[in-house]
Design an enzyme around this catalytic site. Structure first.
Site, PDB file in Angstrom:
ATOM      1  N   ARG A   1     -30.952 -28.083  -0.222  1.00 58.24           N
ATOM      2  CA  ARG A   1     -31.137 -29.062  -1.299  1.00 58.24           C
ATOM      3  C   ARG A   1     -29.823 -29.354  -1.991  1.00 58.24           C
ATOM      4  O   ARG A   1     -28.877 -28.559  -1.937  1.00 58.24           O
ATOM      5  CB  ARG A   1     -32.160 -28.579  -2.332  1.00 58.24           C
ATOM      6  CG  ARG A   1     -31.783 -27.280  -3.045  1.00 58.24           C
ATOM      7  CD  ARG A   1     -31.219 -27.458  -4.432  1.00 58.24           C
ATOM      8  NE  ARG A   1     -30.771 -26.208  -5.009  1.00 58.24           N
ATOM      9  CZ  ARG A   1     -29.519 -25.792  -4.977  1.00 58.24           C
ATOM     10  NH1 ARG A   1     -28.599 -26.499  -4.385  1.00 58.24           N
ATOM     11  NH2 ARG A   1     -29.173 -24.644  -5.541  1.00 58.24           N
TER      12      ARG A   1
ATOM     13  N   HIS B   1     -28.011 -24.207 -13.623  1.00 59.03           N
ATOM     14  CA  HIS B   1     -28.105 -22.913 -14.321  1.00 59.03           C
ATOM     15  C   HIS B   1     -29.071 -22.997 -15.496  1.00 59.03           C
ATOM     16  O   HIS B   1     -28.818 -22.395 -16.550  1.00 59.03           O
ATOM     17  CB  HIS B   1     -26.723 -22.441 -14.796  1.00 59.03           C
ATOM     18  CG  HIS B   1     -25.888 -21.888 -13.678  1.00 59.03           C
ATOM     19  ND1 HIS B   1     -26.090 -20.637 -13.143  1.00 59.03           N
ATOM     20  CD2 HIS B   1     -24.867 -22.421 -12.974  1.00 59.03           C
ATOM     21  CE1 HIS B   1     -25.215 -20.413 -12.174  1.00 59.03           C
ATOM     22  NE2 HIS B   1     -24.475 -21.495 -12.038  1.00 59.03           N
TER      23      HIS B   1
ATOM     24  N   ASP C   1     -32.708 -23.407 -14.562  1.00 58.18           N
ATOM     25  CA  ASP C   1     -34.064 -23.087 -14.064  1.00 58.18           C
ATOM     26  C   ASP C   1     -34.471 -21.684 -14.512  1.00 58.18           C
ATOM     27  O   ASP C   1     -35.592 -21.465 -14.981  1.00 58.18           O
ATOM     28  CB  ASP C   1     -34.178 -23.274 -12.533  1.00 58.18           C
ATOM     29  CG  ASP C   1     -33.224 -22.433 -11.699  1.00 58.18           C
ATOM     30  OD1 ASP C   1     -32.245 -21.871 -12.248  1.00 58.18           O
ATOM     31  OD2 ASP C   1     -33.454 -22.344 -10.468  1.00 58.18           O
TER      32      ASP C   1
ATOM     33  N   GLY D   1     -23.600 -23.788  -2.538  1.00 58.04           N
ATOM     34  CA  GLY D   1     -24.440 -24.435  -3.545  1.00 58.04           C
ATOM     35  C   GLY D   1     -25.495 -25.376  -3.001  1.00 58.04           C
ATOM     36  O   GLY D   1     -26.106 -26.126  -3.751  1.00 58.04           O
TER      37      GLY D   1
ATOM     38  N   SER E   1     -28.033 -24.163  -1.091  1.00 60.89           N
ATOM     39  CA  SER E   1     -29.249 -23.371  -0.983  1.00 60.89           C
ATOM     40  C   SER E   1     -29.627 -22.949   0.434  1.00 60.89           C
ATOM     41  O   SER E   1     -30.802 -22.964   0.800  1.00 60.89           O
ATOM     42  CB  SER E   1     -30.384 -24.185  -1.614  1.00 60.89           C
ATOM     43  OG  SER E   1     -31.359 -23.319  -2.038  1.00 60.89           O
ATOM     44  N   SER E   2     -28.617 -22.533   1.201  1.00 57.21           N
ATOM     45  CA  SER E   2     -28.932 -22.024   2.538  1.00 57.21           C
ATOM     46  C   SER E   2     -29.733 -20.730   2.433  1.00 57.21           C
ATOM     47  O   SER E   2     -30.612 -20.463   3.255  1.00 57.21           O
ATOM     48  CB  SER E   2     -27.650 -21.782   3.332  1.00 57.21           C
ATOM     49  OG  SER E   2     -26.893 -20.719   2.786  1.00 57.21           O
TER      50      SER E   2
ATOM     51  N   ASP F   1     -34.772 -23.736  -6.010  1.00 55.57           N
ATOM     52  CA  ASP F   1     -34.457 -23.921  -4.596  1.00 55.57           C
ATOM     53  C   ASP F   1     -35.706 -23.822  -3.729  1.00 55.57           C
ATOM     54  O   ASP F   1     -35.913 -24.612  -2.807  1.00 55.57           O
ATOM     55  CB  ASP F   1     -33.443 -22.850  -4.138  1.00 55.57           C
ATOM     56  CG  ASP F   1     -32.198 -22.857  -4.995  1.00 55.57           C
ATOM     57  OD1 ASP F   1     -32.010 -23.824  -5.750  1.00 55.57           O
ATOM     58  OD2 ASP F   1     -31.425 -21.886  -4.917  1.00 55.57           O
TER      59      ASP F   1
ATOM     60  N   ASN G   1     -20.592 -16.040  -2.001  1.00 57.53           N
ATOM     61  CA  ASN G   1     -21.932 -15.500  -1.749  1.00 57.53           C
ATOM     62  C   ASN G   1     -22.431 -14.940  -3.078  1.00 57.53           C
ATOM     63  O   ASN G   1     -21.825 -14.032  -3.645  1.00 57.53           O
ATOM     64  CB  ASN G   1     -21.892 -14.406  -0.678  1.00 57.53           C
ATOM     65  CG  ASN G   1     -23.282 -13.807  -0.468  1.00 57.53           C
ATOM     66  OD1 ASN G   1     -23.861 -13.220  -1.387  1.00 57.53           O
ATOM     67  ND2 ASN G   1     -23.831 -13.971   0.710  1.00 57.53           N
ATOM     68  N   LYS G   2     -23.523 -15.513  -3.561  1.00 61.66           N
ATOM     69  CA  LYS G   2     -23.982 -15.197  -4.924  1.00 61.66           C
ATOM     70  C   LYS G   2     -24.464 -13.756  -5.088  1.00 61.66           C
ATOM     71  O   LYS G   2     -24.476 -13.226  -6.190  1.00 61.66           O
ATOM     72  CB  LYS G   2     -25.097 -16.162  -5.335  1.00 61.66           C
ATOM     73  CG  LYS G   2     -24.633 -17.343  -6.147  1.00 61.66           C
ATOM     74  CD  LYS G   2     -23.761 -18.338  -5.423  1.00 61.66           C
ATOM     75  CE  LYS G   2     -24.533 -19.189  -4.456  1.00 61.66           C
ATOM     76  NZ  LYS G   2     -23.778 -20.246  -3.800  1.00 61.66           N
TER      77      LYS G   2
HETATM   78  P1  ADP Z   1     -26.167 -20.737  -0.823  1.00 61.93           P
HETATM   79  O1  ADP Z   1     -25.490 -21.446  -1.953  1.00 61.93           O
HETATM   80  O2  ADP Z   1     -25.897 -21.410   0.483  1.00 61.93           O
HETATM   81  O3  ADP Z   1     -27.614 -20.467  -1.079  1.00 61.93           O
HETATM   82  P2  ADP Z   1     -25.853 -17.837  -0.978  1.00 61.93           P
HETATM   83  O4  ADP Z   1     -24.608 -17.095  -1.296  1.00 61.93           O
HETATM   84  O5  ADP Z   1     -26.971 -17.762  -1.941  1.00 61.93           O
HETATM   85  O6  ADP Z   1     -25.409 -19.346  -0.716  1.00 61.93           O
HETATM   86  O7  ADP Z   1     -26.407 -17.364   0.449  1.00 61.93           O
HETATM   87  C1  ADP Z   1     -25.643 -17.475   1.629  1.00 61.93           C
HETATM   88  C2  ADP Z   1     -26.080 -16.430   2.646  1.00 61.93           C
HETATM   89  O8  ADP Z   1     -27.343 -16.815   3.268  1.00 61.93           O
HETATM   90  C3  ADP Z   1     -25.123 -16.308   3.810  1.00 61.93           C
HETATM   91  O9  ADP Z   1     -24.015 -15.458   3.507  1.00 61.93           O
HETATM   92  C4  ADP Z   1     -26.014 -15.700   4.894  1.00 61.93           C
HETATM   93  O10 ADP Z   1     -26.170 -14.302   4.719  1.00 61.93           O
HETATM   94  C5  ADP Z   1     -27.368 -16.360   4.618  1.00 61.93           C
HETATM   95  N1  ADP Z   1     -27.532 -17.536   5.511  1.00 61.93           N
HETATM   96  C6  ADP Z   1     -27.583 -18.825   5.169  1.00 61.93           C
HETATM   97  N2  ADP Z   1     -27.710 -19.631   6.266  1.00 61.93           N
HETATM   98  C7  ADP Z   1     -27.745 -18.805   7.329  1.00 61.93           C
HETATM   99  C8  ADP Z   1     -27.844 -18.997   8.759  1.00 61.93           C
HETATM  100  N3  ADP Z   1     -27.929 -20.203   9.303  1.00 61.93           N
HETATM  101  N4  ADP Z   1     -27.842 -17.903   9.542  1.00 61.93           N
HETATM  102  C9  ADP Z   1     -27.750 -16.680   9.010  1.00 61.93           C
HETATM  103  N5  ADP Z   1     -27.650 -16.435   7.694  1.00 61.93           N
HETATM  104  C10 ADP Z   1     -27.634 -17.466   6.854  1.00 61.93           C
HETATM  105  P1  NG1 Z   2     -27.558 -21.451  -5.019  1.00 56.05           P
HETATM  106  O1  NG1 Z   2     -26.275 -21.993  -5.396  1.00 56.05           O
HETATM  107  O2  NG1 Z   2     -28.277 -22.335  -4.061  1.00 56.05           O
HETATM  108  O3  NG1 Z   2     -27.513 -20.046  -4.473  1.00 56.05           O
HETATM  109  C1  NG1 Z   2     -28.615 -20.678  -7.473  1.00 56.05           C
HETATM  110  C2  NG1 Z   2     -30.043 -20.238  -7.777  1.00 56.05           C
HETATM  111  C3  NG1 Z   2     -30.884 -21.345  -8.436  1.00 56.05           C
HETATM  112  C4  NG1 Z   2     -30.161 -21.953  -9.618  1.00 56.05           C
HETATM  113  C5  NG1 Z   2     -28.753 -22.376  -9.180  1.00 56.05           C
HETATM  114  C6  NG1 Z   2     -27.923 -22.885 -10.351  1.00 56.05           C
HETATM  115  C7  NG1 Z   2     -31.163 -18.620  -6.339  1.00 56.05           C
HETATM  116  C8  NG1 Z   2     -31.931 -18.413  -5.095  1.00 56.05           C
HETATM  117  N1  NG1 Z   2     -30.737 -19.858  -6.562  1.00 56.05           N
HETATM  118  O4  NG1 Z   2     -28.548 -21.507  -6.335  1.00 56.05           O
HETATM  119  O5  NG1 Z   2     -32.137 -20.806  -8.853  1.00 56.05           O
HETATM  120  O6  NG1 Z   2     -30.134 -21.075 -10.720  1.00 56.05           O
HETATM  121  O7  NG1 Z   2     -28.029 -21.301  -8.600  1.00 56.05           O
HETATM  122  O8  NG1 Z   2     -28.526 -23.995 -10.951  1.00 56.05           O
HETATM  123  O9  NG1 Z   2     -30.952 -17.701  -7.092  1.00 56.05           O
HETATM  124 MG    MG Z   3     -28.433 -19.207  -2.546  1.00 57.55          MG
END
Ligand code: ADP
Ligand code: NG1
Ligand code: MG
Length: 461
Positions: A45, A52, A54, A148, A150-151, A195, A238-239
């Protein structure tokens, strides 16, 4: 198999057969020597505005992307979950579904731990008498990671959705959205539900205004001629790997609790800034005035917060902090709370402008709100990154407005561009941003115009 389009079931004939699905099928066959029984697709998404907030209980306005996580799945013989990824840098994984743990350490979690979050969340709501079935999964993801978009939630949500289907468990998309918001927290971040809500509930062609507690959402039609373009800053976080994200969650909670105490409300019952607003029955403008009156701008020490709340450090750790924020000694409460209440107001104005898109200046209003959101995230919330700020600044000069999207500390910008200006805007980014950091040619996957996509689907054979 029954086809229930409203519940996310779609016949396989309607799946886009691309090189990517071929690759997924090949990986599946190579690993499991069989054909999948069904496929799952969950989109990433882009959040247009409402960053920040929700997890503070305020409405947000995201839309689903074309970029997604796809799974091919078959039911196994025993109780073993087997995972493989088309990206060979991700190791294969397997575990017994009757006894597995999601043990999170200090480093970035492993990819399969996100999957396990979704599995755990769904297994925990199955009726006790359900017999647990193992399953085999190949994963293909094209959502830029830690940027950012939301993978992580797409992966968690795809895991929960596949687990529900394997176990023939009837659960609505709304329940899945709530469940996945809860179970993604096993990874260690205390996010809100944006997300997972958009991942399950998005309708093609519309953004969504999402409200929380309880979860509700409305379609938001975007103004014709408005294109939201995403650009990657080539920085990432990575959050779950650092305490930055949870620190912001906790700062908002502490701000709410200090104002509650000051206003004679039982602070123990207040967990979010919207709990505080409900308790005080004030408008967002009243809340902004209270922040300015009650919270000082200099950082609070933990000791000062403990004193003001007339509590102990041990109680504060229990009621307000997370395991990875207990060690933090300094909290900015004024700035974080001010961002949240002002951003909540911007979401309302953005929604109004979308509803009145034919009125003069509506597009300019949307762009201005987005740019104001970025300034607030950069200066008050301190969740941007210098390279992302540069990208946003260039974008703002050649679009109607731009901001960072998602949690930040790196990742992507989203800009509002008129349809006729999209290619010019992308050319500007090429020369003024990407070529400056050594990327001269191929911007595939780094800059792309978006169209609001549909939420999660199960493709059945
Ligand atoms: P985002 O902003 O994309 O949500 P996060 O830091 O919250 O970032 O999460 C990213 C993590 O999700 C990656 O480091 C990995 O561990 C996992 N991830 C996302 N997409 C994939 C994928 N296609 N295959 C394996 N792991 C994935
Ligand atoms: P991303 O950047 O997709 O990991 C995170 C939070 C959301 C929201 C946004 C900031 C998770 C799973 N996602 O998203 O709930 O707080 O940051 O608006 O914690
Ligand atoms: Mg995330």
């Amino acid at each position: 198999m029954e086809i229930q389009a409203d519940n996310g079931f779609v016949p396989i004939s309607r799946m886009n057969h691309t090189n990517r699905s071929k690759q997924l099928l090949e990986r599946f066959a190579a690993k499991f020597q069989q054909e999948p029984a069904f496929y799952v697709r969950v989109p990433g998404r882009v959040n247009l505005i409402g960053e920040h907030i929700d997890y503070c209980g305020y409405s947000v306005c995201p839309m689903a992307l074309e970029q997604d996580i796809m799974l091919s799945v078959s039911i196994g013989d025993g109780e073993t979950l087997r995972l493989t990824n088309v990206d060979p840098s991700y190791e294969d994984y397997e575990c017994d579904l009757r006894k597995f743990e999601i043990s999170i350490g200090d480093e970035a979690p492993k990819w399969y731990q996100y999957f396990l979050c979704g599995v755990r969340g769904l297994l925990d709501v199955l009726p006790k008498e359900t017999s647990i079935k193992g399953f085999n999964v190949a994963v293909s993801g094209i959502i830029p990671q830690s940027a950012g978009l939301s993978s992580s939630s797409a992966l968690v949500s795809a895991a929960a959705l596949s687990t529900s289907h394997v176990h023939n468990f009837n659960i609505s998309k709304k329940e899945l959205a709530n469940l996945c918001a809860r179970c993604e927290r096993y990874i260690g971040t205390q996010g809100g539900g944006m997300d997972q809500a958009i991942a399950f509930l998005a309708n093609e062609g519309c953004a969504k205004l999402i409200d929380f507690t309880p979860l509700r959402c409305k379609d938001v039609s975007l103004p014709p001629g408005a294109v939201f373009v995403i650009a990657h800053s080539l920085t990432r976080l990575n959050k779950a790997a650092t305490a930055d994200f949870n620190c912001r969650v906790v700062e908002c909670r502490l701000a709410a609790q200090l104002i509650a105490k000051h206003q004679g409300i039982d602070w123990f019952t207040v967990k979010t800034l919207s709990d505080l607003q409900s308790g005080l029955k004030g408008s967002l403008h009243t809340m902004i005035a209270l922040v300015k009156k009650i919270l000082h701008e200099s950082p609070y020490t933990k000791e000062e917060i403990v004193d003001e709340l007339k509590t102990t450090s041990a109680v504060l750790d229990q009621t307000s902090l997370t395991p990875n924020t207990k060690h933090i000694e300094s909290f900015k409460l004024h700035q974080r709370a001010l961002h949240v209440f002002e951003e909540a107001l911007r979401v309302q104005k953005f929604h109004e402008a979308c509803n009145n898109f034919s009125s003069e200046g509506a597009l300019e209003t949307l762009g201005k709100l987005m740019s104001e959101s970025h300034s607030s995230l950069r200066d008050l919330y301190e969740c941007s990154h210098p390279q992302l700020d540069t990208l946003v600044e260039i974008s703002q000069n050649f679009s109607l407005g731009a901001r960072l999207t998602g949690a930040g500390w790196g990742g992507c910008a989203v800009a509002l561009v008129t349809a006729e200006n999209v290619s010019n805007y992308i050319d500007v980014l090429k020369t003024k941003f990407y070529s400056q950091i050594g990327i001269d040619n191929n911007l595939d996957g780094l800059v792309f115009a978006t169209k609001p996509n549909a939420g999660a689907h199960i493709y059945v054979i």
